[in-house]
Design a protein around this motif. Structure first.
Motif, PDB file in Angstrom:
ATOM      1  N   LEU A 289       0.812  -1.211   0.000  1.00 44.12           N
ATOM      2  CA  LEU A 289       0.000   0.000   0.000  1.00 44.12           C
ATOM      3  C   LEU A 289       0.846   1.261   0.000  1.00 44.12           C
ATOM      4  N   SER A 290       0.361   2.285  -0.676  1.00 46.72           N
ATOM      5  CA  SER A 290       0.931   3.619  -0.527  1.00 46.72           C
ATOM      6  C   SER A 290       0.499   4.148   0.835  1.00 46.72           C
ATOM      7  N   ASN A 291       1.155   5.217   1.279  1.00 43.86           N
ATOM      8  CA  ASN A 291       0.813   5.770   2.594  1.00 43.86           C
ATOM      9  C   ASN A 291      -0.670   6.139   2.639  1.00 43.86           C
ATOM     10  N   HIS A 292      -1.319   5.739   3.714  1.00 41.68           N
ATOM     11  CA  HIS A 292      -2.746   5.950   3.941  1.00 41.68           C
ATOM     12  C   HIS A 292      -3.636   5.076   3.055  1.00 41.68           C
ATOM     13  N   GLY A 293      -3.028   4.156   2.293  1.00 40.70           N
ATOM     14  CA  GLY A 293      -3.821   3.220   1.508  1.00 40.70           C
ATOM     15  C   GLY A 293      -4.625   2.304   2.409  1.00 40.70           C
ATOM     16  N   ARG A 294      -5.697   1.769   1.881  1.00 40.25           N
ATOM     17  CA  ARG A 294      -6.620   0.991   2.698  1.00 40.25           C
ATOM     18  C   ARG A 294      -6.767  -0.457   2.231  1.00 40.25           C
ATOM     19  N   VAL A 295      -7.070  -1.314   3.205  1.00 36.08           N
ATOM     20  CA  VAL A 295      -7.405  -2.708   2.962  1.00 36.08           C
ATOM     21  C   VAL A 295      -8.890  -2.884   3.268  1.00 36.08           C
ATOM     22  N   TYR A 296      -9.586  -3.562   2.361  1.00 33.99           N
ATOM     23  CA  TYR A 296     -11.003  -3.883   2.539  1.00 33.99           C
ATOM     24  C   TYR A 296     -11.151  -5.399   2.470  1.00 33.99           C
ATOM     25  N   LEU A 297     -11.655  -5.985   3.544  1.00 36.01           N
ATOM     26  CA  LEU A 297     -11.780  -7.436   3.635  1.00 36.01           C
ATOM     27  C   LEU A 297     -13.214  -7.847   3.892  1.00 36.01           C
ATOM     28  N   GLU A 298     -13.652  -8.884   3.192  1.00 35.97           N
ATOM     29  CA  GLU A 298     -14.895  -9.559   3.558  1.00 35.97           C
ATOM     30  C   GLU A 298     -14.513 -10.745   4.432  1.00 35.97           C
TER      31      GLU A 298
END
Length: 350
Positions: A289-298
């Motif tokens: 991830l780039s800085n402040h990038g997010r992960v979204y998980l189900e």
């Protein structure tokens, strides 16, 4: 096609993965015999009734919807209800009758309707489907909506207005998530991974059919076994999304035959605690991830507090942001964010 089935129909076919033992039903399958093709001619409505009754007698889940979906598909319609009554009362040709018997016989073996008709809707896309590639569930539509909403929000959701629109999907299956994101965000570029060559091939096929292949890179990689290759091939992204295998291993034996016998177990079984792949994704996330990038998980509804505690103890560069609930009110989605780390200040893209 089959738009009406995604919210209600897929649940009708008993294929939701809800993470609670017992709701999936038993894998006991009754001995099935296919009814003989009628010697005389038969109408579409008569075929629907005949197969509905036969499915019910043989213990096939949702016999009415199974029968009507298959026969509607063969008549070129989305649903039986959308067909003119006159067409339903017409006699089927011998060839069409044979097709009905062939496809309904597959359903009789407990093959999911999505595999039987070889296509299914996901949001506004019609995707090709074939076993053993994981069939996208209705909850995953909600995952896509969650990502799209945050992308629209811009800085308040973690990504700057001028941040490059890039995404990595781990476990692409049929390509449902990646292709939906690409369709909705013309400026987005996506890299997608799957441990299954069948899934990689199907994602590529669906991308070409939808004209989205130019903004998609698909790799046959296992995020656990091929971690170094994943890090080498995947560029820095602003969004990482995944509907990973998250079932607890002990729950695999409770799956309905439609799931257990036909879908890829590697796309379902997440290990003893259901977190094997999830932990690996979150371990690699700071390097992707780039800085402040997010992960979204189900995830399984039991997972959010487990994931929060594990991340706080093991991945200092990731912050657990929040848990979101699905349409049924279950804690289904986890959002995490990469935070600025003293280890690699040069990666601050702000």
């Amino acid at each position: 096609m089959w738009r009406t089935s995604l919210r209600a129909g897929y649940r009708r076919f008993g294929c939701r993965l809800v993470g609670i033992q017992g709701l999936w039903g038993s894998r006991v399958v009754r001995t099935c015999s296919t009814p003989a093709v009628p010697a005389g001619r038969i109408t579409a409505l008569q075929a629907v009734d005949l197969w509905r009754n036969h499915f019910a007698e043989r213990g096939v889940m949702e016999p009415d919807h199974s029968s009507s979906h298959i026969i509607a598909y063969l008549l070129g319609a989305k649903t039986i209800e959308s067909l003119e009554h006159g067409k339903l009362s017409e006699f089927l040709s011998p060839e069409k009758t044979q097709q009905v018997w062939s496809l309904c016989s597959r359903r009789l073996s407990r093959m999911p309707v999505q595999y039987v008709i070889e296509e299914w809707d996901f949001r506004d896309l019609t995707l090709k489907m074939r076993p053993p590639v994981f069939i996208p569930r209705p909850e995953t539509e909600e995952l896509v909506e969650l990502v799209l909403t945050d992308l629209e929000m811009g800085p308040s959701a973690g990504a700057g207005v001028d941040a490059p629109h890039t995404c990595l999907e781990v476990g692409c299956g049929s390509g449902a998530v990646s292709l939906s994101l690409l369709k909705s965000r013309p400026q987005l570029k996506v890299t997608a991974l799957d441990q299954s060559q069948d899934a990689v091939d199907l994602t590529g096929e669906n991308a070409r059919r939808l004209g989205l292949q130019d903004r998609l890179q698909v790799y046959h990689l296992d995020v656990i076994k091929d971690a170094e290759t994943v890090l080498r091939l995947c560029p820095r992204v602003s969004t990482l999304v995944s509907n990973p295998p998250y079932l607890f291993s002990e729950d695999m034996n409770t799956l309905q035959p439609e799931i257990f016998r036909f879908e890829d177990h590697a796309a379902l079984d997440g290990g003893i605690d259901g977190l094997n792949v999830i932990k690996q994704i979150l371990t690699l996330a700071p390097q992707i991830l780039s800085n402040h990038g997010r992960v979204y998980l189900e995830v399984d509804p039991r997972h959010p507090p487990l994931i929060r505690r594990w991340v706080e103890a093991n991945v200092e560069e990731m912050r657990y942001v929040e848990t979101r609930h699905d349409v049924s009110g279950r804690p289904r989605f986890c959002i995490l964010q990469r935070v600025k780390s003293n280890k690699d200040p040069e990666l601050d893209l702000d």
